[in-house]
Every structure is written in C-alpha cells, then in structure tokens.
Design a protein around this motif. Structure first.
Motif, short mmCIF file in Angstrom:
data_model
loop_
_atom_site.label_atom_id
_atom_site.label_comp_id
_atom_site.label_asym_id
_atom_site.label_seq_id
_atom_site.Cartn_x
_atom_site.Cartn_y
_atom_site.Cartn_z
N SER A 161 14.98 9.31 18.26
CA SER A 161 14.30 10.43 18.89
C SER A 161 12.81 10.17 18.85
CB SER A 161 14.61 11.73 18.13
OG SER A 161 13.59 12.67 18.35
N GLU A 162 12.13 10.55 19.93
CA GLU A 162 10.70 10.27 19.96
C GLU A 162 9.96 11.07 18.90
OE1 GLU A 162 9.33 11.23 23.83
OE2 GLU A 162 9.41 13.38 23.50
N LYS A 163 10.59 12.13 18.40
CA LYS A 163 9.90 12.93 17.38
C LYS A 163 9.95 12.25 16.02
CE LYS A 163 10.60 17.48 19.48
NZ LYS A 163 11.66 17.16 20.44
N SER A 164 11.05 11.57 15.75
CA SER A 164 11.21 11.03 14.39
C SER A 164 11.07 9.51 14.31
CB SER A 164 12.57 11.43 13.83
OG SER A 164 13.60 10.99 14.70
N VAL A 165 10.80 8.86 15.44
CA VAL A 165 10.77 7.40 15.38
C VAL A 165 9.57 6.89 14.58
CG1 VAL A 165 9.61 7.16 17.61
CG2 VAL A 165 10.94 5.29 16.71
N LEU A 166 8.40 7.49 14.81
CA LEU A 166 7.23 7.02 14.06
C LEU A 166 7.39 7.23 12.55
CD1 LEU A 166 4.15 7.81 16.34
CD2 LEU A 166 5.32 5.66 15.94
N PRO A 167 7.79 8.44 12.12
CA PRO A 167 8.02 8.59 10.67
C PRO A 167 9.04 7.59 10.13
CG PRO A 167 7.97 10.74 11.71
CD PRO A 167 7.90 9.73 12.82
N SER A 168 10.08 7.28 10.93
CA SER A 168 11.07 6.32 10.45
C SER A 168 10.44 4.96 10.23
CB SER A 168 12.21 6.19 11.46
OG SER A 168 12.78 7.44 11.74
N LEU A 169 9.61 4.54 11.18
CA LEU A 169 8.96 3.24 11.06
C LEU A 169 7.99 3.25 9.89
CD1 LEU A 169 8.36 2.48 14.82
CD2 LEU A 169 9.94 1.33 13.29
N ILE A 170 7.29 4.35 9.72
CA ILE A 170 6.37 4.47 8.58
C ILE A 170 7.14 4.35 7.28
CG2 ILE A 170 4.84 6.08 7.35
CD1 ILE A 170 3.91 7.06 10.08
N LEU A 171 8.32 4.94 7.25
CA LEU A 171 9.15 4.86 6.05
C LEU A 171 9.49 3.42 5.72
CD1 LEU A 171 10.92 6.38 3.93
CD2 LEU A 171 12.81 6.10 5.51
N VAL A 172 9.92 2.67 6.73
CA VAL A 172 10.31 1.28 6.50
C VAL A 172 9.11 0.46 6.03
CG1 VAL A 172 11.26 -0.81 7.52
CG2 VAL A 172 12.15 1.41 8.19
N ASP A 173 7.98 0.66 6.71
CA ASP A 173 6.80 -0.10 6.32
C ASP A 173 6.36 0.25 4.91
OD1 ASP A 173 3.38 -0.34 6.93
OD2 ASP A 173 4.76 -2.01 7.23
N THR A 174 6.40 1.55 4.59
CA THR A 174 6.04 1.98 3.23
C THR A 174 6.98 1.35 2.22
OG1 THR A 174 5.25 4.08 4.11
CG2 THR A 174 5.67 3.99 1.76
N TRP A 175 8.27 1.38 2.52
CA TRP A 175 9.25 0.79 1.60
C TRP A 175 8.89 -0.66 1.31
CZ3 TRP A 175 12.45 -3.46 2.00
CH2 TRP A 175 13.47 -3.56 1.06
N GLN A 176 8.50 -1.37 2.35
CA GLN A 176 8.27 -2.80 2.18
C GLN A 176 6.99 -3.12 1.45
OE1 GLN A 176 9.01 -5.33 5.55
NE2 GLN A 176 9.14 -7.01 4.09
N TRP A 177 5.93 -2.33 1.67
CA TRP A 177 4.64 -2.75 1.16
C TRP A 177 4.06 -1.97 0.00
CZ3 TRP A 177 3.11 -7.40 2.12
CH2 TRP A 177 3.62 -8.05 3.26
N THR A 178 4.67 -0.85 -0.35
CA THR A 178 4.16 -0.12 -1.52
C THR A 178 4.09 -1.01 -2.76
OG1 THR A 178 4.99 1.97 -0.64
CG2 THR A 178 4.51 1.89 -2.99
N PRO A 179 5.10 -1.84 -3.01
CA PRO A 179 5.01 -2.69 -4.21
C PRO A 179 3.77 -3.58 -4.20
CG PRO A 179 7.24 -2.72 -3.36
CD PRO A 179 6.43 -2.00 -2.36
N PHE A 180 3.31 -3.95 -3.02
CA PHE A 180 2.11 -4.78 -2.94
C PHE A 180 0.92 -4.03 -3.53
CE2 PHE A 180 -0.70 -7.90 -1.36
CZ PHE A 180 -1.78 -7.27 -0.77
N VAL A 181 0.78 -2.78 -3.13
CA VAL A 181 -0.31 -1.98 -3.68
C VAL A 181 -0.12 -1.80 -5.17
CG1 VAL A 181 -1.45 0.25 -3.59
CG2 VAL A 181 -0.61 -0.79 -1.49
N MET A 182 1.13 -1.59 -5.58
CA MET A 182 1.42 -1.44 -7.00
C MET A 182 0.95 -2.64 -7.79
SD MET A 182 5.02 -1.46 -8.98
CE MET A 182 5.06 -3.23 -8.96
#
Lengths: 292, 426, 279
Positions: free
Chosen positions: C138-159
């Motif tokens: 859905s165009e409403k939730s696609v961006l948050p979904s992508l943000i979720l995936v990106d956050t999942w992948q890169w938060t450990p880097f910041v950590m």
C-alpha cells in the motif's frame, strides 16, 4: 579493545543472600532481557531465512506460516546446485571480491599514505563525492572504456567496477590509521637513508596492519554483497551470487524455497567471516568515527 | 533365395543411402562448424528446455554456444548497455516484441532476416508459414522486413473456477456485465475474492489492455499520438479499478501475475485474466491445489490481447550465419513439438494440430488458446516508448486504485506518454 | 606513491567527469542519432520534472526517519550492551550480522515475511490483535516498511560506533556525577551524550549518505512501487537509464544530486566545527 569501566557495584563487597540476587538481577538478567528485545528481531529474520530453506513447498505456502518444519528437506539446495552453476557463481563472487580488494589495497594503501602524509585534505572531498554518487554513474563510463579497450571477459569488467567500491572505502579507512602514526618513526627512517617508498613499506605498513585487515574485510564484504554491477553487466559466466538470489524471482512463480536456500548460502560466508574476524571488523567499521 | 535377399538388401541400402545423401545435400547444418556464438535469452520454461537440449544443437552444427539466461529486465538492460557501448557481445537475443520491436528497430539493432531465409541458408523443412498468422505479423516491422523467428505467442484469457461456477450455476461470462455479476456472486469477503488482476505498475498495463479494448479505447491513434485519456479509456479504468476495489484484496495494487496466480492457487480467487502461458502451473497437480478445477475461456467480447517473443540476430554480430542456424533449430517444428507438453505456448500450428500427444484434446487449455489466437490482437501499439507507456498508464491505474479519479490520473499519464512519444521521434 | 594517487583520482574522477559531460547531451541509448550537445536543457527539464522532485522528497523522508531511528535505537542498544552481562559477547556477535548480510537477500526474505495474507509478521501481529498490515503493498505503508528494513539492517552499525565511543569515555565525570547524586537518566543526557557527540556525528554522516543512496533494498522489495510510492531518486535514475534509456537526462540528475548532497554535507561539517569552537 574496549576499556572496561569498573562498575560501581563491583566496589561494594556483596553481602550474602538478597544482595547477591539483586546483583545477579541488575547486572545480568536485566541487561540480558533488554538486549534480547533488540537481538530477537535480528536473529528472527535469519532464523526465518534458514528455516524456510529447509521447508517443503507445502510448508512454505502454508497459512498460517510454518515456524518449525516437520519434514525438513534439502531439495532446494540440491535443486540450486543442479539447475544452475551455483558454485561457479560463488566462485565468481569470490574471485571478484578478492581481486577487487587486492587491487584496492595495492593502489589504496600508497594513496592513503600519500594523502595522510602530505595532508591532501582536498582529496577527502573527492572521496566523499564518490561515496555519495549512485553506483549507476560508474557503470556506463567504465563499461564503455572496457569495451573500447576490448577487455572482453565480463568478470574482469565487473572486477573493475567493484574496485570503484573497494578503493574509496579502503582509502577512507586507511587515511585515519596512517594519520594516527607518530611522525618521528618515519623521520628516523628517513634519517637512516630510506626512500619514502621504503619508509612506507617497511615502517608504516607493518604498523597499520590491524587497519589493513579491517579495511580488507570491509571492502571484501561490500564487494561480495554488491548487487547492481553484476545484475546489469553479469553474463552467463560472470554472474555473482546476489544476482542469483534475485534471479529466483524469475518467470516462474516466486520460488521461495530456492530463494531462501540461495539467500542463506550468500550470507553464510560473510556471517562466518564475521564470527571469526569480529574484532577486526568492528575496528574497520568504527575507524574514522573515533578520530573525531 | 539368397540372391533375391542380396538383391533386396542392395537395393534397399541404395535407396536409404540416396535418400539420406540427398537430405544431407539439401541442408548443411555444419556450414558454420567451429564458430562460437553468444545467445542471450530471458528466463522462462522455454529457456529451461533450451538449456537442456543445447548440446543437441552443438553436436548437430559443430557450433559452440554460450547461453546466457537472465530475468527479463536484466537481459534487456544488458543488451542496451551492450549496444550503447558499441559492443559485439551478443549474436542472438530473445526479444519481447510487444515491448521492444518498435524501439529496437528504430535503433537498428535487429538484423533483417530476409537474406537468410533463402535456400542454402534456411532448412527447407523449417516452414515459416507454420506459424500462426498473428505471430508472423508480430515479427515483421512496419516496412515488412522480418526481424525475428517467433518462439512464443501468448494471449490473455479468462481463468475461472469451473467447479465454483457449476455450484453457483453460473455460465461463462460473455460480456463485462455478466463477468461482474459472476464476481459478485462468488465473492465472499475475506475468503474468496471474486476477481483480481495485475495491479503492479508497468505489469498492469498488460491486463488493462483487456478493458481498454472492451470499451473500444486504444493506446494511440492512427497518427501515433497518445489516446489514453479518451472517454473510452476513462471508462475502462473506471471498470478496472472498480472491479479490483470491489472484488480483489487491497494488496492487489502490487500484484504481478505471480501474486494473482498464487491467490488463485490458494483457492482464494474465483476469476482473473492474464496470459494463457501460466495455465501449466495451475494444472500441475504436485504444486497446485486447483489443478483440474480451472476453466478457461476467451475473454468476454471475444477479445485476446496478445504478446509475442522471438529470437533475433544482433545487427552488430560477427557470426550472423551461425546465429541464424541456431535460431532456426531453436524454433523449428521438431523443437517446438515438445514445448506444448511442457506448457509453452508454441506459435506453431503443427505443434498443436499434428503433435502426437494430441494437445488439443489432452491439454485443458489448448482449445481456448487456439480459439483466442484466432481473434488475437497485439496488446500494445507499435511505438518506441512502450516502457514509458506501461509506466505512465501503470501509475495512473495504481492511483485510481488508491482513490484518484480516473480522468485526472489518465490525463497526467497521457501528458507523460505524449512527451515520451515526442522525444522518441528525435 | 604518486602513481597510486594519480590512479585513484582517475578511477574516481573519470566516471564523474564522464557523467558531467553526458549531462549536457541528449543521449538516448536507443536513438539512431548520435548524441547532441544541448547545454543546460536537461537541467531545466529537471527543475520542472514533478516525478524527480517527488522522488527527491521521498529520498529525504526515508533518510531522515531511517537515520533518526537508527541513531536513537543504536545508542540505546549501545548503552545496554556496554554493561558486562552474561551472554554479552554472543549478543555483540549476533548484532553484527545484519550489517554484513547481503542486502538483496535479506530484503527478499522480508518480502515474504511481510506478505499481507501469508506473511509471518502479520501472523504474529494478529496474535496481539493488530489487524493485517499491507506493508509494501500500500502506498501508505510502503515507506515505513522500507524504513523498518533499513533500520533493522543498520542500527547495529550505529550501536558499534556508539559502543566504541563509550569505551573511550573518561571516568571522572561519572564519579563526579555520582557524588552529586545524579540519576542515570541525568547522567546520560548531561555527560554521556555530549561526549559521544563527535562519534555519533560521524555515524550520522555515514548513515545519511548511505541511506540517500539506498537502492538494493528498495529495488528488490518494491521496484519503487506501488506506482511510484517508494520511488527514490536512485530508483528513478535506474528507470531513466535502463528502461527509458535516457542517459543524458539521467546524468544531469546525478550531477544535481551530487551538488545538493555535497552542499548539505559541507554545511553540516561547517556547522559542527562552528559548534565545537563555541563549546
């Protein structure tokens, strides 16, 4: 590598019973619980990927989804090996990765040294630009050059393009390490009659070995994981692994079984490498962040 | 007695010898032995068969073949980059004619096959006229030259659950009204969706071609100008988005054929329209829950938007004769005969009518395919910017699905499409 | 030394120079005519290109949100992982995995997990009473979904960066704070965070630049869809280059993007230097 800060608690001699339990709770269980909150989502995705790669087609398309396969199968893995030269593609990824990293080091180490020693800060901006530039921009110009020079073999072209990834990364990381070297060591070497090249090879390089390892590992990982270049330029002989994974979503139905198997196999080497080279990896990732 | 036997044996062997010699004299497969060619095809069930049987060709011709099999988008990009850099990497390539023909022929990438389809270069048993007339037209450019040998002719049909239809005493829809009525009757919110079709941008243009044709709309007019915002087109989009909003799951907006197919296989969909080529997956008892329950019909209004694929020679190839030998072999009747069994929609009439496994009787969808081909018309116009068209109209469809008025969405699409048409004329 | 340096400059500058040159032509790969020099025409078209402007907006949105989440979560994770608890070593190793895993592979796994009908994520959510989400459909939730995936992948880097930074912090301020009776919360805000700023800034810069370039994940998951709802600049560039074959116009977009990001980066660096000098 981390400096341990003595925790306040450790200075208090634990009183029997309740205090000991409290200690256990606060120092171990609580952080464990809280960090699980972060770790579980991380592990879950990998678990899902691996478990799906062993499920039967029926289990994969089951609704509600299958968490634990009752009839694990290795058919996807064998299908992967049979239907396509998967090992060949893995080999391609390896060759490209090692070559791109090796050449990146050969060029990047001296270059980083030069930048650090001669304070060519301006070039730093150039590297920043490279990091920002979308990979697509590197694709066409290099491909055209490769064609004009009749470099024929596609694996060579892909390696060249991967160098545009590994080289800036290696330089970026190594500048920090070279800058951190005290200048007097090389002064001493020059006094002893060493040429700049010799003082680089014999003095500087051995001292930054940890940095080199870190940079090499990171560069290799970036090359291994790269999708775009091989996706656009890869051919029958020169495809790399990430493209293979994506290729599972092909004409036929999205083959989740083989896809999960391919995904697992692609991630496996870097994951294993991470376990063994954790320390160096962390150093590489955090280099540059700490010199402030 | 022995003398008679001897005489018989001698004459028989003479006959056999002379026949085979004359056959060999008629066509020399080994004319280009020793050459190496590069072939790039799009991954599909056909390419699987090609891969399996490649060594037959190599033995027959003495030509070495480097076969590259890539997903469609990648294959096309690689070709584009190759041509862009003046490269001569590819000799034979797989062309999605419906999307590429106008653009690639404008760019001069196809080698016209006229001078190869002559005695000495072309196997007399090849029989180009065996192809369906729509396929033969599909490989011709505007000026009449043949630029490819077809390997696939796909048409859109209506797929439906014949068991559910029988239960609800529904007849196969013959117009849009009865189609919608059937969808409404079988629709059970949350459990069974009455109708679905592609919603994914770019891919959806293909299935949208059906209502567009049904409402007598068209993509371009006779002068080659964009006409995707005419009253008919707006009505078509109203119908398409309306049907999907009413009878398809909300996530249909991102559905390509594989998701629609998946929904149908999961027994959650009653009807959909898409290319007939996917039927073989539905009838695969091992993987499909609906095998044996699927009905096929020519689309209401006797419509059949079609797409065609062909093998073509790169105009920059250095091995055109060898390339042509390969192309012939990969699209001749012997090769094509086996395709139908594997569910590839072969464009040869003989593969359907005279094949020994009698596909018209044994394959449930074969007759519908045949009937649809009789009324098949190209799904897309012959203008260069087909991708742009599929994107812009595709975006409009998605917008309509998410609430925008059809006219507004299509007006924008028309503007963008016209811009693309204009710049393609440069 | 010098040859290596020169080689480096060539490897990097050559594609940039080439792109710059192309941005002034009307090169279309499938055009039978050779490319013509057309000056700034591409750039003028760019200014009026709604689709480009919207893709830029989406790129910025994704970057701001994704990086913000990563920073907050990454620091939080680091604070917890900084303690010495049983299993910490194992957890630290596990935390590294998302960062090194192949983005395309992981993204596709997320696609199957996010399937609205059969995906495991919706299944788990339904267990706590949250209705089926449409995720990338859905165009409403696609961006948050992508943000979720990106956050999942890169938060450990910041950590990791935060952890490294924490390790170098001196003890004295903490002892002083303890004597003053500060709460852990106050300690964090007044002492830890400010001292971590330099490292965090670099992490922020790295992540922002990389997220602006995000391609593999979006391409694998949505190809910019539904419609153009998740089309970022990079995706649009890809479409222009390889679907529409408009290389000249695509080049002008690359140059414009570079100028924009470089400008912002230099601004950020200058602002930080300014803030440091004042402190």
């Amino acid at each position: 590598m981390t400096v341990t800060r003595p925790s306040p608690m450790a200075q208090v001699s634990p009183a029997p019973g309740a205090h000991k339990r409290n200690h256990l709770l606060r120092e171990h269980l609580l952080p464990l619980l809280v960090s699980s909150f972060f770790i579980i989502p991380i592990v879950f995705v990998f678990y899902w990927m691996i478990s799906m790669s062993f499920q039967t087609q029926v289990e994969i398309s089951a609704n509600p989804p299958t968490f634990w396969s009752a009839h694990p199968t290795t058919e996807w893995y064998s299908q992967l090996m049979r239907r396509m030269p998967f090992l060949h593609y893995a080999w391609n990824s390896l060759v490209v990765g090692v070559s791109a990293t090796g050449i990146g080091l050969a060029i990047g180490l001296p270059a980083a040294y030069a930048i650090a020693r001669w304070r060519l800060g301006g070039l730093g901006t150039l590297f920043l630009l490279t990091r920002i530039t979308p990979a697509i921009s590197f694709l066409i110009p290099w491909y055209i050059i490769a064609k004009r020079l009749d470099l024929g073999d596609s694996l060579l072209i892909i390696t060249l393009l991967h160098i545009t990834i590994t080289l800036p990364l290696i330089i970026w990381i190594m500048i920090g390490f070279f800058e951190a070297l005290p200048g007097d060591l090389e002064q001493a070497a020059t006094v002893d009659g060493c040429t700049p090249w010799q003082s680089f090879l014999l003095v500087a390089v051995p001292l930054v070995k940890p940095g080199i390892v870190a940079a090499a590992i990171l560069a290799f990982i970036q090359s291994w994981n790269n999708f775009l270049f091989a996706a656009v330029l890869g051919g029958p002989g020169s495809q790399t692994l990430p493209v293979t994974v994506y290729g599972m979503l092909s004409f036929e139905q999205a083959n989740w079984g083989p896809l999960a198997a391919a995904a697992t196999l692609v991630c496996l080497p870097v994951i294993i490498g991470t376990i063994f080279f954790q320390r160096q990896l962390v150093e590489g990732l955090t280099a540059g962040a700490l010199k402030g | 007695m022995p003398r008679i036997h001897l005489g018989l044996a001698v004459s028989l062997s003479l006959i056999v010898l002379s026949t085979s010699t004359s056959q060999a004299q008629r066509f020399n497969w080994k004319a280009q032995a020793g050459k190496t060619i590069s072939v790039s095809v799009v991954k599909s069930p056909w390419s699987d068969i090609l891969q399996d049987r490649l060594s037959e060709f190599e033995k027959l011709s003495g030509i070495d073949v480097n076969l590259s099999v890539l997903p469609e988008q990648q294959a096309r990009q690689k070709l584009a980059i190759d041509f862009a850099s003046g490269g001569r990497t590819v000799d034979v390539f797989d062309s999605s004619l419906s999307v590429e023909k106008a653009r690639f022929s404008q760019a001069g990438w196809y080698e016209p096959l006229g001078k190869y389809m002559v005695a000495g270069k072309m196997d007399p048993f090849y029989r180009f006229d065996d192809f369906f007339s729509s396929a033969r037209n599909a490989v011709k450019t505007a000026d009449g030259s043949i630029i490819g040998l077809p390997w696939k002719a796909d048409v859109q049909v209506l797929y439906y659950r014949k068991d559910l239809f029988a239960q609800a005493r529904l007849k196969v829809p013959t117009n849009l009204a009865t189609l919608e009525a059937a969808a409404a009757k079988l629709n059970v919110p949350g459990k069974m969706y009455g109708y679905a079709a592609r919603g994914l941008k770019n891919a959806n243009a293909y299935t949208f071609a059906f209502p567009l044709a049904a409402f007598k709309g068209s993509w371009v007019d006779a002068q080659g100008n964009a006409t995707v915002n005419t009253a008919q087109a707006v009505k078509a989009l109203d119908w398409y988005s309306g049907m999907l909003k009413k009878y398809a799951p909300p996530s249909v907006v991102s559905y390509n054929w594989s998701e629609v197919l998946g929904l149908f296989q999961q027994e959650q969909l009653a009807m959909f329209n898409d290319g007939i080529g996917f039927a073989v997956q539905l009838e695969d008892k091992a993987a499909s829950k609906v095998a044996g329950k699927v009905g096929y019909a020519v689309l209401p209004g006797r419509l059949a938007p079609a797409t065609f694929n062909a093998l073509a020679i790169s105009s920059r190839s250095a091995n055109k004769d060898a390339a042509f030998l390969f192309m012939q072999w990969a699209t001749n009747s012997a090769f094509d005969k086996n395709l139908v069994e594997k569910g590839v929609t072969s464009p040869r009439q003989s593969s359907w009518k005279t094949a020994s496994n009698r596909p018209l009787e044994t394959i449930p969808w074969a007759q519908t395919y045949f009937d649809a081909l009789k009324v098949a018309k190209p799904a897309f116009p012959e203008v260069p910017p087909i991708q742009e068209m599929r994107d812009t109209v595709g975006i409009a469809i998605v917008q309509a699905l998410q609430g925008t008025a059809s006219k507004t969405a299509l007006d924008q699409a028309n503007r963008d499409f016209q811009t693309a048409l204009d710049s393609a004329k440069q | 030394m010098l040859p290596a340096l020169l080689l480096t400059v060539v490897v990097i500058a050559f594609p940039l120079g080439y792109t710059l040159y192309q941005s002034f032509t009307n090169w279309v790969i499938t055009s039978p005519n050779p490319p013509k020099f057309i000056g700034l025409t591409n750039y003028l078209e760019l200014l009026r290109d709604q689709r480009a402007l919207q893709s830029l907006l989406r790129t910025v949105l994704i970057t701001i949100f994704s990086v913000s989440f990563q920073m907050v979560l990454g620091v939080a994770m680091a604070m917890v992982m900084n303690r010495h608890f049983f299993g910490r070593g194992l957890f630290r190793t596990l935390a590294l995995f998302p960062v090194v895993a192949t983005p395309v592979a992981i993204s596709l796994i997320f696609v199957t997990m996010m399937n609205p009908q059969t995906g495991v994520l919706n299944h788990l959510l339904s267990g706590v009473g949250v209705g089926p989400l449409q995720w990338i459909y859905s165009e409403k939730s696609v961006l948050p979904s992508l943000i979720l995936v990106d956050t999942w992948q890169w938060t450990p880097f910041v950590m990791l960066i935060a952890l490294a930074g924490l390790a170098t912090l001196p003890n004295e301020p903490y002892e002083a704070a303890k004597i003053d009776g500060a709460t852990p919360w106050q300690t964090f805000w007044a002492i830890t965070l400010p001292m971590l700023m330099p490292s965090l800034f670099v992490a922020l810069l790295f992540r922002a630049i990389d997220t602006l370039k995000l391609f593999d994940t979006i391409y694998a998951m949505t190809q910019g869809g539904p419609g153009t709802a998740s089309e970022t600049i990079n995706l649009y560039l890809y479409t222009l280059s390889f679907n529409y074959f408009r290389m000249g116009y695509a080049s002008s977009m690359v140059i414009a993007l570079l100028v924009l990001v470089l400008g912002i980066t230099l601004l950020l660096i200058r602002a930080r230097r300014f803030a440091e000098e004042r402190a």
